[in-house]
Design a protein around this motif. Structure first.
Motif, PDB file in Angstrom:
ATOM      1  N   LEU A  79      35.920  43.636  50.567  1.00 46.07           N
ATOM      2  CA  LEU A  79      35.112  44.511  50.883  1.00 46.07           C
ATOM      3  C   LEU A  79      34.239  44.662  49.791  1.00 46.07           C
ATOM      4  N   SER A  80      34.579  44.212  48.555  1.00 46.29           N
ATOM      5  CA  SER A  80      33.737  44.488  47.791  1.00 46.29           C
ATOM      6  C   SER A  80      32.436  43.524  47.155  1.00 46.29           C
ATOM      7  N   GLU A  81      33.496  41.925  47.627  1.00 46.97           N
ATOM      8  CA  GLU A  81      32.160  40.572  47.993  1.00 46.97           C
ATOM      9  C   GLU A  81      31.578  41.153  49.643  1.00 46.97           C
ATOM     10  N   LEU A  82      32.412  41.451  50.361  1.00 45.77           N
ATOM     11  CA  LEU A  82      30.977  41.679  51.700  1.00 45.77           C
ATOM     12  C   LEU A  82      29.787  42.709  51.693  1.00 45.77           C
ATOM     13  N   GLY A  83      30.239  43.907  51.140  1.00 44.59           N
ATOM     14  CA  GLY A  83      29.620  44.947  50.717  1.00 44.59           C
ATOM     15  C   GLY A  83      30.175  46.520  52.372  1.00 44.59           C
ATOM     16  N   TRP A  84      29.897  48.078  51.931  1.00 43.38           N
ATOM     17  CA  TRP A  84      30.383  48.672  53.137  1.00 43.38           C
ATOM     18  C   TRP A  84      30.348  47.989  54.167  1.00 43.38           C
ATOM     19  N   GLY A  85      28.693  47.615  54.974  1.00 39.92           N
ATOM     20  CA  GLY A  85      28.177  47.921  56.179  1.00 39.92           C
ATOM     21  C   GLY A  85      29.188  46.160  56.764  1.00 39.92           C
ATOM     22  N   PRO A  86      28.836  45.637  56.431  1.00 40.89           N
ATOM     23  CA  PRO A  86      29.646  43.959  56.507  1.00 40.89           C
ATOM     24  C   PRO A  86      31.229  43.741  56.623  1.00 40.89           C
ATOM     25  N   GLY A  87      31.304  44.727  55.185  1.00 37.31           N
ATOM     26  CA  GLY A  87      32.784  44.030  54.986  1.00 37.31           C
ATOM     27  C   GLY A  87      33.677  44.546  56.554  1.00 37.31           C
ATOM     28  N   ILE A  88      32.923  46.033  56.737  1.00 39.63           N
ATOM     29  CA  ILE A  88      33.717  47.184  57.935  1.00 39.63           C
ATOM     30  C   ILE A  88      33.352  46.494  59.441  1.00 39.63           C
ATOM     31  N   ALA A  89      32.564  45.877  59.035  1.00 42.74           N
ATOM     32  CA  ALA A  89      32.202  45.500  60.957  1.00 42.74           C
ATOM     33  C   ALA A  89      32.862  43.727  60.934  1.00 42.74           C
ATOM     34  N   ILE A  90      32.916  43.403  60.264  1.00 46.78           N
ATOM     35  CA  ILE A  90      33.964  41.779  60.088  1.00 46.78           C
ATOM     36  C   ILE A  90      35.398  42.218  60.450  1.00 46.78           C
ATOM     37  N   LEU A  91      35.799  43.242  59.016  1.00 51.66           N
ATOM     38  CA  LEU A  91      37.761  43.480  59.635  1.00 51.66           C
ATOM     39  C   LEU A  91      37.738  43.947  61.069  1.00 51.66           C
ATOM     40  N   VAL A  92      37.117  44.606  61.485  1.00 49.73           N
ATOM     41  CA  VAL A  92      37.284  45.196  63.195  1.00 49.73           C
ATOM     42  C   VAL A  92      36.601  44.353  64.174  1.00 49.73           C
ATOM     43  N   THR A  93      35.921  43.400  63.720  1.00 43.95           N
ATOM     44  CA  THR A  93      34.646  42.765  64.438  1.00 43.95           C
ATOM     45  C   THR A  93      37.132  41.710  64.734  1.00 43.95           C
TER      46      THR A  93
ATOM     47  N   TYR B  39      27.153  44.325  44.405  1.00 43.76           N
ATOM     48  CA  TYR B  39      28.078  43.090  44.816  1.00 43.76           C
ATOM     49  C   TYR B  39      28.745  42.709  42.893  1.00 43.76           C
ATOM     50  N   ARG B  40      29.627  42.338  43.080  1.00 44.73           N
ATOM     51  CA  ARG B  40      30.743  41.638  42.130  1.00 44.73           C
ATOM     52  C   ARG B  40      29.759  40.932  41.233  1.00 44.73           C
ATOM     53  N   SER B  41      29.125  39.814  42.170  1.00 41.06           N
ATOM     54  CA  SER B  41      28.473  38.673  41.004  1.00 41.06           C
ATOM     55  C   SER B  41      27.020  39.413  40.757  1.00 41.06           C
ATOM     56  N   THR B  42      26.323  39.209  39.701  1.00 43.36           N
ATOM     57  CA  THR B  42      25.260  39.489  39.347  1.00 43.36           C
ATOM     58  C   THR B  42      24.007  38.120  39.319  1.00 43.36           C
TER      59      THR B  42
ATOM     60  N   TYR C 144      38.996  50.035  48.623  1.00 43.43           N
ATOM     61  CA  TYR C 144      37.952  49.800  47.938  1.00 43.43           C
ATOM     62  C   TYR C 144      36.880  51.153  47.157  1.00 43.43           C
ATOM     63  N   TRP C 145      37.172  52.267  47.760  1.00 39.50           N
ATOM     64  CA  TRP C 145      36.276  52.981  47.833  1.00 39.50           C
ATOM     65  C   TRP C 145      36.306  53.572  46.147  1.00 39.50           C
ATOM     66  N   THR C 146      38.082  53.383  46.046  1.00 37.50           N
ATOM     67  CA  THR C 146      39.021  54.301  44.673  1.00 37.50           C
ATOM     68  C   THR C 146      38.510  53.052  43.624  1.00 37.50           C
ATOM     69  N   PHE C 147      38.090  52.366  43.631  1.00 36.62           N
ATOM     70  CA  PHE C 147      37.511  51.082  42.628  1.00 36.62           C
ATOM     71  C   PHE C 147      36.184  50.622  42.107  1.00 36.62           C
ATOM     72  N   GLY C 148      35.636  50.265  43.420  1.00 40.72           N
ATOM     73  CA  GLY C 148      34.489  50.057  43.599  1.00 40.72           C
ATOM     74  C   GLY C 148      34.491  47.940  43.181  1.00 40.72           C
TER      75      GLY C 148
END
Length: 398
Positions: A13-27, A168-171, A239-243
């Protein structure tokens, strides 16, 4: 069904972001439940015959030779790749457990902990078949539920950390893009039950009046409810705890309470001991069949001892050489797990049942195929890049 990949979902999730991460997980949850239903249905699609192995179903669909060439390499990569990841997971969790219970002890190298884990597998590998490991499988199932619960409860208890960062983790844009691809593979690795589902269903008695698909489907539904209970809270709360500061194993990031996190890491070890054997049993079956039929070696205890021990040693050797948990998850999740989990069942279903073009079944299968193919190619690239970057600063067999 619940694999060690659950611990890397906050990292994904930290590499996908909130929206895409949850969407891909559920899909992924929906698609893999659908394709698992297809596998269960196809197990006894021919009256009076049961396809007890993935490759047997593949041979029925694609032909005797082509079916073997399509399914067996994929299944072997999945099972061998899964065993390598479980070697790394077991070693890392043992090392974390040791560091928590012996904070003032010597720092022992990861390689030695992988060897300790492998020594347990050398003994358990001599159990003859899938039925003989049912007790180990039950313990593994209980442990997976336990450490998943500890992971999200401990994250919730810890609360959102000061200055938590959800960017996002990368700059760099290139880094963000490839990390995104890698995270797709991490999620893909989390859904891996299809590769042994027919072997498991084969252990269930079946008659025309009471086909095995009925109790098997009940088991699948219960398993997927447990998957949802484990995966979504761990991913979201971790992800919510540590980002973006979360590690590729959330239990490594969690430090307190010490006794609870130590127990969770021990539960992971027990779980992957069982998971290793579930995945290895299919390899043992193929390996011993090939040695007996092709090389005319006599079946028996001596063959089992040598062949299985060499296989365990091989996976240990690779795990020590490439102990990159996140990168291995991403690469194998895309390259191996996506085909057998996301789209090969759909291709077989379309080939066998030939649903009407643009019907609901036809569209659902093609959506799964497109999603799975994209997942396979994109996440393999991201995972391979992650391994290469990790290897730059790693001294092999150090």
């Amino acid at each position: 069904m619940v694999g060690a990949g659950v611990l890397s979902l906050p990292f994904a999730l930290s590499e996908l972001g909130w929206g895409p991460g949850i969407a891909i997980l559920v899909t992924s949850w929906v698609i893999t439940l659908y394709t698992l239903w297809q596998m269960v249905e196809m197990h006894e699609m021919v009256p009076g015959k049961r396809f007890d192995r993935y490759h047997e179903l593949g041979q029925h669909v694609f032909g005797e030779k082509l079916g073997l060439w399509i399914i067996v390499p994929q299944q072997l990569i999945v099972e061998v790749g899964g065993n390598i990841v479980y070697m790394v997971t077991g070693g890392k969790s043992l090392r974390k457990f040791h560091s928590l219970v012996c904070p003032n002890g010597n720092d022992i190298k990861l390689s030695y902990f992988i060897m300790i884990f492998a020594s347990v597998q050398l003994v358990l590998a001599q159990l003859p078949n899938m039925n003989s490991i049912s007790g180990i499988s039950l313990a593994a199932a209980v442990m997976s539920l336990s450490y998943s619960t500890i992971a999200w409860v401990a994250s919730a208890k810890k609360g959102q950390q000061p200055n938590v960062d959800f960017s996002y983790r990368s700059t760099t844009k290139v880094g963000v893009f490839f990390n995104f691809l890698s995270a797709l593979g991490v999620i893909g690795f989390s859904y891996a039950g299809h590769n042994v589902v027919l072997e498991i269903q084969a252990t269930i008695p079946s008659t025309p009046e009471k086909p095995s698909k009925k109790p098997m489907w009940k088991g699948v539904v219960i398993a997927y409810l447990v998957v949802a209970i484990c995966y979504f809270p761990v991913a979201i709360l971790g992800y919510w705890t540590f980002g973006n500061a979360v590690d590729d194993d959330v239990l490594i990031t969690l430090q307190r309470p010490t006794w609870l996190i130590a127990a969770a890491n021990l539960f992971v070890v027990i779980h992957v001991i069982g998971s290793y054997q579930i995945f290895a049993m299919g390899v043992f079956d193929m390996l011993e069949t090939a040695l007996v039929t092709k090389f005319r070696l006599p079946p028996g205890i001596a063959l089992r001892l040598v062949a299985r021990s060499l296989y365990v040693a091989f996976t240990m050797f690779v795990a020590i050489a490439v102990p990159f948990f996140g990168g291995l998850l991403a690469f194998f999740g895309g390259f191996a797990f996506a085909p057998t989990t996301y789209f090969i069942p759909c291709i077989m279903w379309l080939t066998l049942y030939k649903p009407k073009r643009f019907s609901l079944s036809w569209m659902a299968n093609w959506i799964c195929i497109v999603f799975g193919v994209l997942l396979m190619f994109l996440s393999s690239i991201g995972g391979l890049r992650s391994i290469i970057l990790s290897a730059k600063n790693y001294q092999f067999f150090s």
